[in-house]
Design a protein around this motif. Sequence first.
Motif, PDB file in Angstrom:
ATOM      1  N   ARG A 222      -1.089  -5.048  21.272  1.00  0.00           N
ATOM      2  CA  ARG A 222      -1.110  -4.161  22.442  1.00  0.00           C
ATOM      3  C   ARG A 222      -1.724  -2.787  22.145  1.00  0.00           C
ATOM      4  O   ARG A 222      -2.461  -2.248  22.970  1.00  0.00           O
ATOM      5  N   VAL A 223      -1.370  -2.178  21.000  1.00  0.00           N
ATOM      6  CA  VAL A 223      -1.793  -0.791  20.761  1.00  0.00           C
ATOM      7  C   VAL A 223      -2.741  -0.654  19.576  1.00  0.00           C
ATOM      8  O   VAL A 223      -3.313   0.427  19.369  1.00  0.00           O
ATOM      9  N   GLY A 224      -2.914  -1.727  18.804  1.00  0.00           N
ATOM     10  CA  GLY A 224      -3.764  -1.656  17.624  1.00  0.00           C
ATOM     11  C   GLY A 224      -2.992  -1.214  16.396  1.00  0.00           C
ATOM     12  O   GLY A 224      -1.998  -0.489  16.491  1.00  0.00           O
ATOM     13  N   SER A 225      -3.454  -1.619  15.243  1.00  0.00           N
ATOM     14  CA  SER A 225      -2.764  -1.284  13.999  1.00  0.00           C
ATOM     15  C   SER A 225      -2.938   0.179  13.605  1.00  0.00           C
ATOM     16  O   SER A 225      -2.212   0.691  12.756  1.00  0.00           O
ATOM     17  N   GLU A 226      -3.863   0.886  14.232  1.00  0.00           N
ATOM     18  CA  GLU A 226      -4.130   2.286  13.885  1.00  0.00           C
ATOM     19  C   GLU A 226      -3.013   3.223  14.312  1.00  0.00           C
ATOM     20  O   GLU A 226      -2.995   4.391  13.917  1.00  0.00           O
ATOM     21  N   ARG A 227      -2.071   2.737  15.126  1.00  0.00           N
ATOM     22  CA  ARG A 227      -0.986   3.585  15.629  1.00  0.00           C
ATOM     23  C   ARG A 227       0.360   3.289  14.960  1.00  0.00           C
ATOM     24  O   ARG A 227       1.396   3.791  15.410  1.00  0.00           O
ATOM     25  N   ILE A 228       0.348   2.493  13.904  1.00  0.00           N
ATOM     26  CA  ILE A 228       1.596   2.058  13.277  1.00  0.00           C
ATOM     27  C   ILE A 228       1.553   2.389  11.792  1.00  0.00           C
ATOM     28  O   ILE A 228       0.573   2.100  11.111  1.00  0.00           O
ATOM     29  N   LEU A 229       2.636   3.005  11.287  1.00  0.00           N
ATOM     30  CA  LEU A 229       2.710   3.371   9.884  1.00  0.00           C
ATOM     31  C   LEU A 229       3.893   2.673   9.215  1.00  0.00           C
ATOM     32  O   LEU A 229       4.903   2.380   9.863  1.00  0.00           O
ATOM     33  N   PHE A 230       3.757   2.439   7.931  1.00  0.00           N
ATOM     34  CA  PHE A 230       4.813   1.801   7.153  1.00  0.00           C
ATOM     35  C   PHE A 230       5.912   2.801   6.831  1.00  0.00           C
ATOM     36  O   PHE A 230       5.658   3.908   6.367  1.00  0.00           O
ATOM     37  N   GLY A 231       7.154   2.407   7.118  1.00  0.00           N
ATOM     38  CA  GLY A 231       8.316   3.206   6.761  1.00  0.00           C
ATOM     39  C   GLY A 231       9.493   2.282   6.522  1.00  0.00           C
ATOM     40  O   GLY A 231       9.507   1.132   6.987  1.00  0.00           O
ATOM     41  N   THR A 232      10.498   2.761   5.803  1.00  0.00           N
ATOM     42  CA  THR A 232      11.657   1.920   5.492  1.00  0.00           C
ATOM     43  C   THR A 232      12.958   2.468   6.062  1.00  0.00           C
ATOM     44  O   THR A 232      13.815   1.717   6.484  1.00  0.00           O
ATOM     45  N   ASP A 233      13.123   3.800   6.037  1.00  0.00           N
ATOM     46  CA  ASP A 233      14.401   4.401   6.433  1.00  0.00           C
ATOM     47  C   ASP A 233      15.526   3.919   5.514  1.00  0.00           C
ATOM     48  O   ASP A 233      16.674   3.933   5.896  1.00  0.00           O
ATOM     49  N   THR A 234      15.180   3.452   4.323  1.00  0.00           N
ATOM     50  CA  THR A 234      16.088   2.863   3.320  1.00  0.00           C
ATOM     51  C   THR A 234      16.760   1.577   3.798  1.00  0.00           C
ATOM     52  O   THR A 234      17.772   1.168   3.250  1.00  0.00           O
ATOM     53  N   TYR A 235      16.186   0.933   4.807  1.00  0.00           N
ATOM     54  CA  TYR A 235      16.670  -0.390   5.194  1.00  0.00           C
ATOM     55  C   TYR A 235      16.019  -1.443   4.304  1.00  0.00           C
ATOM     56  O   TYR A 235      15.239  -2.261   4.762  1.00  0.00           O
ATOM     57  N   SER A 236      16.298  -1.401   2.997  1.00  0.00           N
ATOM     58  CA  SER A 236      15.845  -2.419   2.053  1.00  0.00           C
ATOM     59  C   SER A 236      14.330  -2.442   1.925  1.00  0.00           C
ATOM     60  O   SER A 236      13.625  -3.011   2.754  1.00  0.00           O
ATOM     61  N   LEU A 237      13.834  -1.809   0.891  1.00  0.00           N
ATOM     62  CA  LEU A 237      12.393  -1.800   0.651  1.00  0.00           C
ATOM     63  C   LEU A 237      11.810  -3.206   0.539  1.00  0.00           C
ATOM     64  O   LEU A 237      10.761  -3.476   1.137  1.00  0.00           O
ATOM     65  N   PRO A 238      12.450  -4.146  -0.193  1.00  0.00           N
ATOM     66  CA  PRO A 238      11.859  -5.493  -0.260  1.00  0.00           C
ATOM     67  C   PRO A 238      11.698  -6.141   1.112  1.00  0.00           C
ATOM     68  O   PRO A 238      10.673  -6.764   1.394  1.00  0.00           O
ATOM     69  N   PHE A 239      12.703  -5.979   1.982  1.00  0.00           N
ATOM     70  CA  PHE A 239      12.589  -6.545   3.327  1.00  0.00           C
ATOM     71  C   PHE A 239      11.490  -5.859   4.125  1.00  0.00           C
ATOM     72  O   PHE A 239      10.629  -6.504   4.729  1.00  0.00           O
ATOM     73  N   GLN A 240      11.505  -4.529   4.153  1.00  0.00           N
ATOM     74  CA  GLN A 240      10.551  -3.792   4.972  1.00  0.00           C
ATOM     75  C   GLN A 240       9.109  -4.029   4.502  1.00  0.00           C
ATOM     76  O   GLN A 240       8.192  -4.213   5.311  1.00  0.00           O
ATOM     77  N   PHE A 241       8.913  -4.031   3.191  1.00  0.00           N
ATOM     78  CA  PHE A 241       7.585  -4.256   2.636  1.00  0.00           C
ATOM     79  C   PHE A 241       7.118  -5.673   2.956  1.00  0.00           C
ATOM     80  O   PHE A 241       5.993  -5.892   3.406  1.00  0.00           O
ATOM     81  N   GLY A 242       8.002  -6.641   2.747  1.00  0.00           N
ATOM     82  CA  GLY A 242       7.660  -8.031   3.025  1.00  0.00           C
ATOM     83  C   GLY A 242       7.371  -8.283   4.491  1.00  0.00           C
ATOM     84  O   GLY A 242       6.517  -9.107   4.834  1.00  0.00           O
ATOM     85  N   ARG A 243       8.066  -7.552   5.371  1.00  0.00           N
ATOM     86  CA  ARG A 243       7.848  -7.747   6.818  1.00  0.00           C
ATOM     87  C   ARG A 243       6.413  -7.410   7.200  1.00  0.00           C
ATOM     88  O   ARG A 243       5.833  -8.046   8.089  1.00  0.00           O
TER      89      ARG A 243
END
Length: 271
Positions: A222-243
């Motif tokens: 819908r908005v393109g990947s240019e508007r989304i940044l990687f972040g974790t908020d400490t909700y499990s780096l392995p999960f967030q990175f893998g997602r």
Amino acid sequence: MKEAFAMQDFGDRAIDIHSHFNHGVPFEIPSGDLHRREISDLEKEYGRFGIEQVGISSFASVYVGEKVFPDGVRCSEQKACICAENLFTHHLVQASDRFRQWVVVDPRYKETFEQAEKMLMSPKTLGVKIHPSYHGYDILEHGDEIFSFAHSLGAVVLMHPQHTEEISPLADKYPNMKLIIAHLGSMAHINAILRSRAGNIYTDTSGRNISSNRILEYAVERVGSERILFGTDTYSLPFQFGRVVFADLTKEDRKNILYQNALRLFPRALK
């Protein structure tokens, strides 16, 4: 059909623009062994994944004033606590190659603006962090103060979501400001970006809601990947990175989310 995933294809680096840490002050979020995240824990985890740069603010700067904790301790003066946490984080990042600071502002306290203006001069400061829901104010009431401040300095604001469906017209008034609405996980995030006439609204992948089956893929459609940044908020780096790494996206989309968008938004702070 997007190309099949190969491990070397996700990109050559990742930057986490949204994380937090504990450091033992009495008014931070209570955390037991299952949840606590000291800087030393983050250093080990990010080192394991080879993530070189991370934007942080302390848990205490988020939760101060929001809760009375089990032992009855709470900060007696909210602005003093926010300023103290900003100062602690500022000194921490100056001594670190990995970490960058989000300076926390509460619009009811001019001292936090004065502090932020000074700290934004540091190449190790990413921008301004706001938590309207936790700090107990309404972004529609105080947004002009925050966004005009950021606009005047060409700064980025990272906002815990509040009034997400209504925020676009307010952000449009301040095109020299960039607004990241944290915790992608709803149509409200997507709609806010789509309704942004100034093109200055972004989101990040931090938080548990990114686990929704197609929220990330749909957002990119819908908005393109240019508007989304990687972040974790400490909700499990392995999960967030893998997602992100295993998302049904193109190689270029993954690279945008994992680090290229961050480099574009923070050219001085991130190399």
